[in-house]
Motif scaffolding. Structure first.
Motif, PDB file in Angstrom:
ATOM      1  N   ILE A  12       0.848  -1.196   0.000  1.00 55.14           N
ATOM      2  CA  ILE A  12       0.000   0.000   0.000  1.00 55.14           C
ATOM      3  C   ILE A  12       0.884   1.247   0.000  1.00 55.14           C
ATOM      4  CG2 ILE A  12      -2.094   1.012   0.952  1.00 55.14           C
ATOM      5  CD1 ILE A  12      -2.556  -1.414   2.597  1.00 55.14           C
ATOM      6  N   PRO A  13       1.622   1.508  -1.054  1.00 56.13           N
ATOM      7  CA  PRO A  13       2.605   2.597  -1.072  1.00 56.13           C
ATOM      8  C   PRO A  13       2.039   3.992  -0.869  1.00 56.13           C
ATOM      9  CG  PRO A  13       2.225   1.748  -3.281  1.00 56.13           C
ATOM     10  CD  PRO A  13       1.557   0.793  -2.347  1.00 56.13           C
ATOM     11  N   LEU A  14       0.756   4.177  -1.217  1.00 58.59           N
ATOM     12  CA  LEU A  14       0.137   5.498  -1.071  1.00 58.59           C
ATOM     13  C   LEU A  14      -1.043   5.431  -0.100  1.00 58.59           C
ATOM     14  CD1 LEU A  14       0.166   6.580  -4.835  1.00 58.59           C
ATOM     15  CD2 LEU A  14       1.744   7.302  -3.042  1.00 58.59           C
ATOM     16  N   ASN A  15      -0.852   4.712   0.987  1.00 56.82           N
ATOM     17  CA  ASN A  15      -1.907   4.485   1.968  1.00 56.82           C
ATOM     18  C   ASN A  15      -2.577   5.799   2.385  1.00 56.82           C
ATOM     19  OD1 ASN A  15      -3.436   3.868   4.327  1.00 56.82           O
ATOM     20  ND2 ASN A  15      -2.159   2.071   4.671  1.00 56.82           N
ATOM     21  N   ALA A  16      -3.865   5.930   2.077  1.00 61.40           N
ATOM     22  CA  ALA A  16      -4.586   7.179   2.320  1.00 61.40           C
ATOM     23  C   ALA A  16      -4.629   7.559   3.795  1.00 61.40           C
ATOM     24  CB  ALA A  16      -6.008   7.062   1.773  1.00 61.40           C
ATOM     25  N   LYS A  17      -4.564   6.578   4.660  1.00 63.93           N
ATOM     26  CA  LYS A  17      -4.659   6.853   6.094  1.00 63.93           C
ATOM     27  C   LYS A  17      -3.330   7.278   6.709  1.00 63.93           C
ATOM     28  CE  LYS A  17      -8.522   3.662   6.964  1.00 63.93           C
ATOM     29  NZ  LYS A  17      -8.749   3.262   5.575  1.00 63.93           N
ATOM     30  N   THR A  18      -2.205   6.959   6.062  1.00 60.08           N
ATOM     31  CA  THR A  18      -0.905   7.217   6.670  1.00 60.08           C
ATOM     32  C   THR A  18       0.037   8.062   5.813  1.00 60.08           C
ATOM     33  OG1 THR A  18      -0.034   5.126   5.787  1.00 60.08           O
ATOM     34  CG2 THR A  18      -1.010   5.061   7.980  1.00 60.08           C
ATOM     35  N   PHE A  19      -0.224   8.158   4.505  1.00 55.24           N
ATOM     36  CA  PHE A  19       0.686   8.900   3.633  1.00 55.24           C
ATOM     37  C   PHE A  19       0.653  10.392   3.982  1.00 55.24           C
ATOM     38  CE2 PHE A  19       1.944  11.113  -0.249  1.00 55.24           C
ATOM     39  CZ  PHE A  19       3.087  10.419  -0.613  1.00 55.24           C
ATOM     40  N   ALA A  20       1.832  10.992   4.128  1.00 57.86           N
ATOM     41  CA  ALA A  20       1.929  12.410   4.503  1.00 57.86           C
ATOM     42  C   ALA A  20       1.718  13.287   3.259  1.00 57.86           C
ATOM     43  CB  ALA A  20       3.284  12.700   5.131  1.00 57.86           C
ATOM     44  N   LYS A  21       0.483  13.692   3.035  1.00 58.30           N
ATOM     45  CA  LYS A  21       0.181  14.517   1.862  1.00 58.30           C
ATOM     46  C   LYS A  21       0.764  15.912   2.030  1.00 58.30           C
ATOM     47  CE  LYS A  21      -4.464  15.621   3.628  1.00 58.30           C
ATOM     48  NZ  LYS A  21      -4.251  14.901   4.893  1.00 58.30           N
ATOM     49  N   SER A  22       1.196  16.498   0.926  1.00 60.98           N
ATOM     50  CA  SER A  22       1.749  17.850   0.954  1.00 60.98           C
ATOM     51  C   SER A  22       0.623  18.875   0.846  1.00 60.98           C
ATOM     52  CB  SER A  22       2.728  18.046  -0.209  1.00 60.98           C
ATOM     53  OG  SER A  22       2.017  18.152  -1.439  1.00 60.98           O
ATOM     54  N   GLY A  23       0.967  20.140   1.020  1.00 58.91           N
ATOM     55  CA  GLY A  23      -0.015  21.215   0.892  1.00 58.91           C
ATOM     56  C   GLY A  23      -0.520  21.399  -0.525  1.00 58.91           C
ATOM     57  N   GLU A  24       0.044  20.653  -1.472  1.00 54.17           N
ATOM     58  CA  GLU A  24      -0.402  20.785  -2.858  1.00 54.17           C
ATOM     59  C   GLU A  24      -1.853  20.380  -3.049  1.00 54.17           C
ATOM     60  OE1 GLU A  24       3.068  20.176  -6.005  1.00 54.17           O
ATOM     61  OE2 GLU A  24       3.052  18.570  -4.529  1.00 54.17           O
ATOM     62  N   TRP A  25      -2.331  19.477  -2.206  1.00 51.98           N
ATOM     63  CA  TRP A  25      -3.725  19.063  -2.351  1.00 51.98           C
ATOM     64  C   TRP A  25      -4.652  20.251  -2.097  1.00 51.98           C
ATOM     65  CZ3 TRP A  25      -8.259  19.068   0.299  1.00 51.98           C
ATOM     66  CH2 TRP A  25      -8.222  19.408   1.660  1.00 51.98           C
ATOM     67  N   LEU A  26      -4.252  21.137  -1.165  1.00 51.09           N
ATOM     68  CA  LEU A  26      -5.055  22.334  -0.893  1.00 51.09           C
ATOM     69  C   LEU A  26      -5.037  23.303  -2.075  1.00 51.09           C
ATOM     70  CD1 LEU A  26      -4.284  23.180   2.854  1.00 51.09           C
ATOM     71  CD2 LEU A  26      -6.559  22.897   1.834  1.00 51.09           C
ATOM     72  N   GLU A  27      -3.902  23.400  -2.751  1.00 53.08           N
ATOM     73  CA  GLU A  27      -3.821  24.232  -3.952  1.00 53.08           C
ATOM     74  C   GLU A  27      -4.751  23.695  -5.033  1.00 53.08           C
ATOM     75  OE1 GLU A  27       0.236  24.560  -5.185  1.00 53.08           O
ATOM     76  OE2 GLU A  27       0.953  25.050  -3.175  1.00 53.08           O
TER      77      GLU A  27
END
Length: 303
Positions: A84-99
Motif C-alpha cells: 500500500i505505497p500510497l496508503n490514504a490513512k498514513t501517507f503524509a500529503k503535501s499542501g499541494e492538495w489544498l492548492e
C-alpha cells in the motif's frame, strides 16, 4: 496485501513469463475525458440529469486543474514500499492538495447553481487547518463526520492529488493471493464499482478505486467484500440494463455494482455507478449494504 508493487529487479524477472496484470493504472487525462463524456450521455432524459451534469462539471474542472497545476515529484516515493505505497490513512500529503482544492473551486464557481454556490462560498471561508481536518476524516472513512455536499469537492481534490501521485510509482505488480482484496492495494481506499473488461483483459474483473483511480483484479464469482464464494446473487432492473448489475453476498449482506464492457463498451466506473442510483435504492430496501464509495454519493452527515 495480496497485490505487490514490483521493484526494478522483480520487473525484469517477471518479464520472462506473461500473466494478466494484477493492477491497471489510469491515464489521468483520458480518465477525466471519458468520465465527463459518459456523464453527459447518461444525463440525457435521466430523472437526475441536473446532478449528473453537476458531476460532469466537477470532472471537467478536475481535468482543467490537472493540466494547469501538476504536482511536484514527492521525495517520499524515491524508496517506494511495496505494501500500500500510497496508503490514504498514513501517507503524509503535501499542501499541494489544498492548492488543487482551491483551484477546483475557482473552476467550478462560475458555472455553479445557487445551491452549489452556497457550498463553495462556505468552503472558501473555511481555514486550511479545518479543511485538512475534514480531508483527514474522509481519508479515514469517517464519512458521517463531513457534510456530504462539502465532501464531494474535498474528495475531488484529494483524488486528483492521489491520481497524480500514482503516476510517480512503478506501474508493475504481481498477484500473490486472492484474499484481502476489497481495498485498493495502492492507496487502501474502497472501490467505486467493478468492471468486467474486454480486449486484452477479456472477461477479467477489475475493481476501480474511489480515490487514486487504480484498478485491481479480483476473480469473478467471489464476494469483493468478504471473499466468500457460493452465496452470490446478481441484480438488475431488466435485460436492457444488464450492462450495469449489482452483485450481492448473502454471507456479509453487502453488494457492489459490476459493469460489463462487452454489453456496453462505454461503461465507466464512476459515471454508470452514479447513474444507476435507483438500483442502490432497491437493494438498500432489501437490507443490503453498499460496500463501495462513489465520489459523488457520500453518506449523510450525522446530526
Amino acid at each position: 496485501m495480496s497485490i505487490k508493487i514490483l521493484s526494478e529487479s522483480e520487473i525484469k524477472e517477471g518479464a520472462k513469463s506473461y500473466q494478466a496484470p494484477a493492477l491497471l493504472f489510469s491515464n489521468p487525462k483520458n480518465l477525466y475525458q471519458r468520465r465527463a463524456k459518459r456523464l453527459r450521455e447518461l444525463a440525457t432524459e435521466h430523472p437526475l440529469a441536473d446532478y449528473l451534469l453537476f458531476a460532469t462539471e466537477v470532472v471537467e474542472s478536475q481535468l482543467n486543474v490537472l493540466t494547469q497545476h501538476p504536482i511536484a515529484q514527492d521525495p517520499q516515493l524515491q524508496n517506494i514500499q511495496d505494501t500500500i505505497p500510497l496508503n490514504a490513512k498514513t501517507f503524509a500529503k503535501s499542501g499541494e492538495w489544498l492548492e488543487l482544492f482551491k483551484a477546483l473551486l475557482v473552476e467550478i464557481k462560475p458555472k455553479a447553481s445557487d445551491l452549489v454556490l452556497a457550498t463553495i462560498e462556505n468552503l472558501e471561508k473555511t481555514s486550511d487547518k479545518e479543511l485538512t481536518e475534514l480531508a483527514d476524516r474522509l481519508l479515514n472513512e469517517e464519512f458521517n463526520l463531513v457534510s456530504s455536499d462539502q465532501a464531494v469537492f474535498i474528495w475531488a481534490a484529494l483524488s486528483l492529488y492521489w491520481l497524480q501521485l500514482v503516476q510517480q510509482i512503478p506501474h508493475h505488480s504481481h498477484l500473490e493471493s486472492n484474499e484481502n482484496l476489497h481495498y485498493c492495494p495502492v492507496c487502501g481506499s474502497a472501490p467505486v464499482s467493478s468492471v468486467v473488461h474486454f480486449g486484452s483483459s477479456q472477461g477479467l474483473r477489475y475493481l476501480h478505486c474511489s480515490l487514486c483511480e487504480s484498478e485491481w483484479n479480483v476473480v469473478r464469482a467471489q464476494c469483493t467484500n468478504c471473499n466468500q464464494f457460493g452465496k452470490l446473487s446478481m441484480w438488475s432492473f431488466n435485460q436492457e440494463l444488464a450492462a450495469v448489475t449489482a452483485e450481492s453476498c448473502e454471507d456479509c449482506g453487502s453488494y457492489l455494482k459490476i459493469l460489463f464492457q462487452d454489453k456496453d463498451a462505454n461503461v465507466e466506473a464512476v459515471a454508470d455507478d452514479l447513474a444507476s442510483i435507483y438500483l442502490d435504492v432497491e437493494l438498500e430496501q432489501k437490507d443490503l449494504a453498499r460496500s463501495g464509495l462513489n465520489p459523488f454519493m457520500f453518506p449523510a452527515q450525522e446530526v
